[in-house]
Design an enzyme around this catalytic site. Structure first.
Site, PDB file in Angstrom:
ATOM      1  N   ASP A  29      21.711  38.057  33.188  1.00 20.42           N
ATOM      2  CA  ASP A  29      20.489  38.695  32.701  1.00 20.42           C
ATOM      3  C   ASP A  29      20.120  39.838  33.644  1.00 20.42           C
ATOM      4  O   ASP A  29      19.939  39.628  34.845  1.00 20.42           O
ATOM      5  CB  ASP A  29      19.349  37.657  32.662  1.00 20.42           C
ATOM      6  CG  ASP A  29      18.160  38.146  31.850  1.00 20.42           C
ATOM      7  OD1 ASP A  29      17.883  39.359  31.874  1.00 20.42           O
ATOM      8  OD2 ASP A  29      17.499  37.313  31.215  1.00 20.42           O
ATOM      9  N   LYS A  35      13.006  45.119  33.767  1.00 20.15           N
ATOM     10  CA  LYS A  35      11.712  45.588  34.247  1.00 20.15           C
ATOM     11  C   LYS A  35      11.642  45.491  35.771  1.00 20.15           C
ATOM     12  O   LYS A  35      12.107  44.516  36.362  1.00 20.15           O
ATOM     13  CB  LYS A  35      10.586  44.769  33.623  1.00 20.15           C
ATOM     14  CG  LYS A  35      10.477  44.945  32.110  1.00 20.15           C
ATOM     15  CD  LYS A  35       9.326  44.138  31.538  1.00 20.15           C
ATOM     16  CE  LYS A  35       9.214  44.330  30.026  1.00 20.15           C
ATOM     17  NZ  LYS A  35       8.107  43.526  29.447  1.00 20.15           N
ATOM     18  N   THR A  54      34.502  40.339  25.702  1.00 19.09           N
ATOM     19  CA  THR A  54      33.645  39.419  24.969  1.00 19.09           C
ATOM     20  C   THR A  54      32.913  40.128  23.837  1.00 19.09           C
ATOM     21  O   THR A  54      32.807  41.355  23.806  1.00 19.09           O
ATOM     22  CB  THR A  54      32.613  38.771  25.912  1.00 19.09           C
ATOM     23  OG1 THR A  54      31.702  39.786  26.361  1.00 19.09           O
ATOM     24  CG2 THR A  54      33.289  38.133  27.103  1.00 19.09           C
ATOM     25  N   PHE A  90      29.707  39.990  23.355  1.00 20.35           N
ATOM     26  CA  PHE A  90      28.533  40.613  23.962  1.00 20.35           C
ATOM     27  C   PHE A  90      28.899  41.951  24.595  1.00 20.35           C
ATOM     28  O   PHE A  90      28.179  42.936  24.453  1.00 20.35           O
ATOM     29  CB  PHE A  90      27.956  39.669  25.013  1.00 20.35           C
ATOM     30  CG  PHE A  90      26.760  40.221  25.742  1.00 20.35           C
ATOM     31  CD1 PHE A  90      25.488  40.120  25.205  1.00 20.35           C
ATOM     32  CD2 PHE A  90      26.907  40.856  26.966  1.00 20.35           C
ATOM     33  CE1 PHE A  90      24.391  40.636  25.869  1.00 20.35           C
ATOM     34  CE2 PHE A  90      25.824  41.377  27.642  1.00 20.35           C
ATOM     35  CZ  PHE A  90      24.551  41.254  27.082  1.00 20.35           C
TER      36      PHE A  90
END
Length: 328
Positions: A234, A238, A307, A309
């Site tokens: 991840d 921010k 992958t 993703f």
């Protein structure tokens, strides 16, 4: 004196509400009959429970609660918390991964992951119930794993965060001589990886459920790992969330002692700012050395599959960076 409206209409202006309502209803000539007062229990208006409220019983319960001592109230709360803790640690499926395997730790620290409780398919549930007792383990922080026994003497790499497990299953099938200890908290992904490995005939995958930090800190022996893989973690884009990113100096301090000398830390990301941070943090750490001759990013090694993703990121114009650092 009659009360005036809060927003009176200008003199001579029509009343929109009255105009929309049509002709006024005639004034009733007699008062309407009222319903008799209820003499029994009163039904509440809650649509969730539609419960009956017995006023005398409620008064008695309130009186009993008021008579409870502070010690008894504290004991009641403690028992309630303990029941909740046990429920969190129980598997979602018979013999499957626990919902919160290290719940007794109650660590108040910044987490680098966000558990996702999406729907588990029938096939994933079947794989969890059938294969978890054989190939799964909960990260409870209560024991040190014997990786040689767990993987039959194979060299072992740790993979943190495998998503739905397609890439992990392919790497396991392509390299049966290497054991993969795959860690994630996503229950559907755990079931999917177990099913993929089983259908491919791969016996070199073990799925660990829980927090990788507890695994590194409490459940792995010194110099027991032959590598670490962190693919597309991840990025926490921010600025106020950058502290949640996994690749930090403190994380590498935990990783270095459990890696064998020469073991490779392999990271990959399609988020450019995170790749820059990874490169900076790994380069600055004294226990790791960049394998890229120019001190930058490395080409994608052939053993890391492309992958789904990653393909989505490439379609959006993202640039994927691989970093390979050796433990010194």
């Amino acid at each position: 004196m009659s009360e005036q409206p809060l927003n009176p209409s200008p003199a001579g202006a029509p009343d929109d509400a009255a105009a929309d309502a049509g002709p006024a209803a005639p004034e009733p000539t007699a008062p309407e009959p009222t319903a008799p007062e209820p003499t029994g229990p009163v039904r509440t208006g809650s649509t969730a429970t539609d419960a009956l409220t017995d006023a005398p019983a409620a008064d008695a319960a309130s009186a009993a609660q008021a008579d409870m001592s502070a010690e008894e109230a504290a004991a009641l709360r403690a028992a309630s918390f303990e029941r909740a803790r046990r429920l969190r640690q129980e598997p979602r499926f018979p013999g499957g991964p626990a919902a919160d395997p290290a719940g007794s730790h109650h660590e108040r620290r910044i987490r680098s992951f966000q558990p996702r409780r999406s729907r588990v398919t029938t096939g994933q549930q079947e794989s969890l119930e059938r294969l978890w007792p054989k190939w799964g383990l909960d990260i409870d922080g209560k024991r040190v794993l014997d990786l040689a026994e767990l993987f039959g003497g194979l060299p072992v790499v740790l993979e943190i965060g495998f998503g739905m497990g397609e890439a992990t299953a392919q790497m396991a099938a392509d390299d049966p001589g290497t054991g993969i200890l795959a860690v994630d908290v996503h229950t559907p992904g755990q079931g999917n990886l177990l099913g993929l490995a089983d259908r491919a005939g791969s016996t070199n995958v073990r799925v660990a459920n829980g927090d990788a930090i507890i695994l590194l800190r409490e459940m792995l022996a010194p110099e027991s790992l032959d590598g670490l893989r962190v693919y597309f973690p991840d990025p926490w884009p921010k600025a106020r969330h950058h502290k949640r990113r996994l690749i930090q100096p403190e994380f590498l301090d935990l990783v270095a002692p459990v890696l064998k000398p020469g073991a490779i830390v392999h990271c990959a990301t399609d988020w450019e700012p995170y790749a820059e941070q990874m490169l900076e943090v790994l380069t600055a750490h004294p226990r790791f050395e960049n394998t890229a001759a120019d001190g930058g990013y490395a080409p994608r090694p052939a053993f890391r599959p492309l992958t789904r993703f990653e393909g989505q990121g490439l379609d959006k114009g993202h640039i994927v960076h691989d970093l390979l650092f050796a433990r010194v």
